[in-house]
Design an enzyme around this catalytic site. Structure first.
Site, short mmCIF file in Angstrom:
data_model
loop_
_atom_site.label_atom_id
_atom_site.label_comp_id
_atom_site.label_asym_id
_atom_site.label_seq_id
_atom_site.Cartn_x
_atom_site.Cartn_y
_atom_site.Cartn_z
N GLY A 331 0.68 -1.01 -0.02
CA GLY A 331 -0.07 -0.07 -0.10
C GLY A 331 0.96 1.35 -0.01
O GLY A 331 0.96 1.90 -1.01
N TYR A 382 3.34 8.06 15.69
CA TYR A 382 4.48 7.30 15.35
C TYR A 382 5.71 7.80 15.70
O TYR A 382 6.47 7.33 15.15
CB TYR A 382 4.40 6.43 14.00
N CYS A 409 -4.52 23.67 18.14
CA CYS A 409 -4.14 24.05 19.77
C CYS A 409 -3.59 22.74 20.31
O CYS A 409 -4.29 22.14 21.34
CB CYS A 409 -5.51 24.45 20.33
#
Length: 482
Positions: A331, A382, A409
């Site tokens: 992918g 990650y 924020c």
């Protein structure tokens, strides 16, 4: 440059990570990070397939995901051609299943199909996209560790080529639903081969302590994987096609894939002999890494294919096993580098950061852009590293260590943690972040009620919308408080 400027004698900042090299030319593009048709045009402006970023910004705004259609198709064909060639003498070629979770929309599904690939989905919504694109159900698969009854029914209605079963309980449910419909479900069993991939913990999926798959460990007797094989074989409503594994994502080292293939083939052979079965398919998953920074070293599709073929060939010969039909699920390796995200610079500020010991400080420049964690969640999820370049013009200014941050924020709203950008970057400049094709649009959110950006495909000097950007009306449409 001087110590007071916060840089080493070689030009690099002491705040930079070791892998980040100080650029001799901040305008130069690192080819492995970009689609093959991205280059610098007139005035140093970034172009893709001949279309400039200033034109894209004027037509579609920013932030903007920009996809090279030709590059996507080339990478898809490269995987198909490379694996077919490498496995021609083993099993007549390979089925390449594009992992739709990385990035999927109707047009992408059609590109995948037209290039001869199949499509893997992992939700009812992704199946709906495939159906809208007109894909044949036989060329689709459905993953997931917790499929709903509705999703299983939809898979059967669409006559999916594969349902990848993730647990014993799910196997029972799929069998019961198929029996109730008077049908047979075509099934692969997802196993965990116990291979620890060298990647982030959250995207390593073949070790035991995680939610996916059936364990191959038989410490307490018969493994869950073997129980699933025996159970599936006993169901009249299950057509057990074979086995599946996926060891993780963004992996560069070949050893994990090779070890998983050897273990799965050995198990497949043992199950066929013990239960007098024919398991004609083996899906070895995906997870091949791409370059997000100049320090990353992805392998070409042909190298991956040849290495895996060598292991499958040798293992089948050792076991005297007729090779099953192999399939893979790239992918990210197809879509990741096809895309960059275009941003406009807003606020800039420089802060002084204490070095170890606190006696000396060095400057770090913060470059704020008009997107952030809502269009790229991977850095916050990650700790993913990215790169960035000044996209709207060339610059002769000395590079300065910068941190590209979003508008949300959250202090963790970081797009690119460390990058050298020209020192004369100002508000209104355009920045491009490469490698955002995979798991950026797919993970995008509306945090702070920020609309998700559009996706544009570019090919042969023309750009067109694939997915329109959201509006505030879209965001409010589901709010029933008015």
């Amino acid at each position: 440059m001087t110590e007071q400027a916060g840089v080493r004698e070689t030009g690099g900042s002491e705040l930079a990570p070791d892998w980040l090299a100080y650029p001799t030319n901040a305008n130069e593009l690192t080819p492995k990070l970009w689609a093959h048709d991205v280059e610098r045009g007139e005035g140093g402006q970034l172009t893709v397939a001949g279309v400039s970023v200033s034109e894209l910004k004027a037509r579609f705004g920013s932030p903007l995901y920009v996809v090279s259609e030709a590059d996507f198709r080339t990478r898809a064909r490269d995987f198909k051609d490379a694996f077919d060639a490498a496995f021609a003498d083993i099993c007549g070629g390979v089925d390449v299943d594009y992992a739709g979770k990385s990035f999927l929309c109707t047009e992408i599904a059609r590109w995948v199909d037209s290039e001869g690939l199949r499509l893997d989905t992992c939700s009812g919504g992704e199946l709906a996209v495939a159906a809208r694109a007109g894909l044949d159900g036989d060329r689709l698969g459905l993953h997931g560790n917790n499929k709903s009854d509705a999703e299983i029914n939809r898979a059967l209605e669409m006559k999916l080529g594969r349902i990848v079963v993730d647990s014993l309980a799910e196997l029972d449910r799929v069998a019961a639903i198929a029996a109730g419909r008077g049908e047979r479900a075509r099934v692969l069993l997802r196993l965990t081969p116990g291979v620890h991939a060298h990647t982030h913990e959250f995207i390593a999926t073949a070790h035991e302590d995680q939610k996916f798959g059936l364990s191959m460990s038989a410490d307490d007797g018969v493994s869950a994987a073997e129980q699933a094989v025996a159970t599936a074989a006993g169901y009249a409503s299950i057509d057990l096609l074979g086995l599946h594994c996926h060891i993780g994502s963004q992996i560069f080292e070949p050893e994990g894939f090779e070890l998983a293939a050897e273990r799965l083939l050995t198990f497949l052979d043992a199950m066929q002999r013990k239960y007098a079965l024919l398991l004609p398919e083996l899906d070895l998953g995906g997870g091949y890494g791409i370059a997000y920074t100049a320090a990353d070293t992805p392998r070409p599709a042909a190298d991956i294919a040849n290495a895996m073929a060598a292991v499958v060939r040798a293992t089948c010969q050792r076991l005297d096993l007729a090779a099953p039909r192999i399939s893979i699920e790239p992918g990210r390796a197809i879509v990741g580098s096809t895309t960059f995200t275009l941003y406009e610079v807003g606020t800039l500020k420089t802060v002084n950061v204490e070095l170890e010991g606190g006696q000396v400080t060095r400057p770090r420049r913060y470059v704020s852009v008009d997107g952030g964690m809502s269009d790229n969640a991977r850095p916050v999820l990650y700790d993913a590293d990215y790169s960035a370049v000044l996209a709207g013009r060339a610059s002769a200014a000395a590079p300065a260590l910068s941190r590209v941050v979003g508008k949300h924020c959250e202090s963790g709203d970081i797009v690119v943690r460390d990058v050298y950008l020209p020192g004369d970057v100002v508000a209104g400049d355009l920045l491009a972040v490469p490698g955002t094709g995979a798991y950026c649009w797919a993970l995008a959110s509306n945090y702070n009620y920020v609309p998700r950006p559009p996706v544009v495909a570019v090919r042969d000097g023309a750009a067109r919308l694939m997915v329109r950007g959201e509006t505030e009306d879209d965001l409010l449409a589901r709010d029933l408080g008015a």
